[in-house]
Design an enzyme around this catalytic site. Structure first.
Site: not given
Ligand code: GLC
Length: 549
Positions: A222, A281
């Site tokens: 993330d 990401e």
């Protein structure tokens, strides 16, 4: 005693092993947003038990792996991306026993499992942050986060002008009118960690080890472009900073130091058996910057957000495909293709909504699955789900809604639970008679349920199933051959893979006549073969098998 292998047999075995080892290079990975996939305990919120019961569905859909969004202990200020304990399962999602069983059951079906790791920030309820708040300025406990004195006569102004991705200042004062400020690039309940602190680095290696030992096949990282901030903490000097994300350099994103961490993580991943992967990401300004995350000793894949953001238009799509392939070539990383996820408006709606949006989305699926590399499917893409745009204000839960002073409705519209079957909400999401779902489901989804689509050969679900089966069967697809563009009229994309396969996509709003490349294997909409020509309806894609010369 076993007979020794012939040279041919051993070559064959080597090739098979190589492909198996590099499974991620052309894997189709299905994103499960836990709260909204399937509810096993009937409380209206999806959970691990729900995922376990639906593993056979994912197996029959034909994907290779699932990525599960955070299910760790969390106060849910940002749907689980605010983690209070990285080694515990939130009770609303189940237990460690459930994730352990899920991983084993998935593996038994040949499905790999990727979990999310959230290194940029913790929850404000994480033991470390509570310890930090209780400790003095300058203490070791505070050094794990980004605490700074404020500016102004009494420290009443934030340390600099950085803005939160969710709106407002990226700094919050520990008490409303006193004390230090702490940095949170997302919600105030998500304090940023200080990645210059050695304890933080060691802790995450330990967390990764915990999950690798449990058997997960990798991590989706993330905000992989986050973590390190320019130590000068200088002002940016303008507002609207978040609009620059992914296009311009910012002092808190995509800093070079982050790559040292990924090298450490890669060494850890490689020390485990099997092929365990890291997926970034990373919202970064260029294909070149993205490739840095994918050097041979760093992560394996990165989401292709430039592709996701492209309009459904031949020129724009071709440009981003070319830039992607060229950008990754120097590091020999596979491309990824992605159309939607839990943070963006669903692509049926982005592409115009209604019948046109759906036709384009179906064509986009065939295009994506024919491109070289790996592809991501967000839960519900395979059902052609649109964004839910009329959720009542009072049910909205995305922190963006509050933080923006109710000007941004946020991401709840793409997070509505999945309709599995039946005639009315909750459409089999939970057991019959179970509680209301955490976001209401539109009554009109009765025609979009898995049950309604499974037996219909023309449904979007059937299209995905057939495409995924063919993608496995056809030697030219996946990561096995490069892409070669063929001549195409305005508004169309046509490319060959290997010698036996052609994909043609008509992004225009009128039918086009193309050469008949060969037998039509699969089409997303109406196609005709007339007088030796292929007539492709507006917003339609087709896969053809080309006879060998
Ligand atoms: C990522 C997640 C998003 C989350 C944010 C903060 O962008 O995909 O859902 O809000 O990180 O963790």
């Amino acid at each position: 005693m076993e007979a020794p292998l012939t040279l041919r047999q051993s070559r064959h075995l080597e090739a098979a092993e190589r492909t198996a080892d590099r499974w991620w290079r052309d894997a189709v990975i299905y994103q499960v947003y836990v709260r909204s996939f399937a509810d096993g305990n009937g409380d209206g919120v999806g959970d691990l038990l729900g995922i376990r019961t639906r593993l056979p569905y994912l197996h029959s859909l034909g994907v290779d792996a699932l990525w599960i969004t955070p299910f760790y202990e969390s106060p849910m200020a940002d749907g689980g991306y605010d983690v209070a304990d990285y080694r515990a399962v939130d009770p609303s999602f189940g237990t460690l026993g459930d994730i352990d069983a899920l991983v084993r059951e998935a593996h038994a079906l040949g499905l790999r499992v990727i979990v999310d790791i959230v290194p940029n920030h913790t929850s404000d309820r994480h033991a470390w942050f509570r310890e930090a708040l209780a400790a003095e300025p300058g203490s070791a406990a505070r050094d794990r986060y980004m605490f700074r004195p404020g500016r102004g006569t009494d420290g009443e102004l934030p340390p600099n002008d950085w803005e939160s991705v969710f709106g407002g200042a990226a700094w919050t004062r520990e008490r409303p009118d006193s004390g230090e400020w702490y940095l949170h690039l997302f919600a105030p309940e998500q304090p940023d960690l200080n990645w210059h602190n050695a304890e933080v680095r060691a802790e995450f290696l330990d967390i990764l080890t915990f999950w690798l030992r449990l058997g997960v096949d990798g991590f989706r990282v993330d905000v992989a472009h986050g973590m390190f901030k320019d130590p000068a903490l200088a002002d940016i000097g303008r507002s609207g900073q978040i609009a620059l994300l992914g296009s311009e350099a910012l002092p808190y994103f995509d800093r070079d130091e982050v790559h040292e961490v990924y090298r450490e993580w890669r060494a850890l991943l490689d020390s485990f058996d099997g092929d365990r992967i890291g997926v970034a990401e990373a919202w970064v300004p260029s294909a070149e910057r993205l490739a840095r995350y994918l050097r041979g000793d760093e992560l394996h894949q990165a989401f292709n957000f430039h592709y996701l953001s492209a309009d459904f238009e031949a020129g724009a799509l071709r440009e981003v495909v070319d830039a992607t392939v060229a950008g990754l070539a120097p590091v020999d990383a596979p491309a990824t293709w992605v159309l939607s996820n839990h943070d963006v408006t669903r692509h049926v709606t982005r592409y115009g909504g209604g019948a046109l949006g759906l036709a384009r989305a179906r064509a986009a699926a065939l295009l994506m699955l024919a491109l070289p590399g790996s592809a991501y499917i967000y839960q519900g893409d395979e059902l052609g789900l649109p964004e839910v745009t009329d959720l009542p204000d009072e049910v909205l839960q995305d922190p963006q809604w509050e933080r923006s002073g109710h000007t941004e409705r946020g991401r709840d519209g793409c997070r509505v639970p999945i309709p599995w079957g039946g005639q009315e909400p909750p459409f089999g999401f939970g057991a019959p008679g179970s509680s209301d779902t955490w976001l209401p489901m539109p009554a009109s989804w009765r025609d979009l349920t898995v049950e309604a689509q499974a037996g219909d050969p023309d449904s979007t679900l059937s299209l995905y199933r057939r495409a995924l089966r063919l993608r496995r069967e056809l030697a030219a697809l996946g990561d096995r051959t490069t892409l070669r563009w063929l001549d195409a009229p305005e508004g169309c994309l046509v490319f060959a893979r290997g010698t036996g396969f052609v994909c043609a996509v008509n992004t225009s709003d009128a039918a086009v006549r193309l050469p008949a490349y060969g037998d039509v294997l699969l089409a997303s909409g109406p196609v005709d073969v007339e007088d030796g020509a292929l007539v492709l309806a507006a917003a339609t894609a087709v896969w053809c098998s080309v006879p060998h010369p």
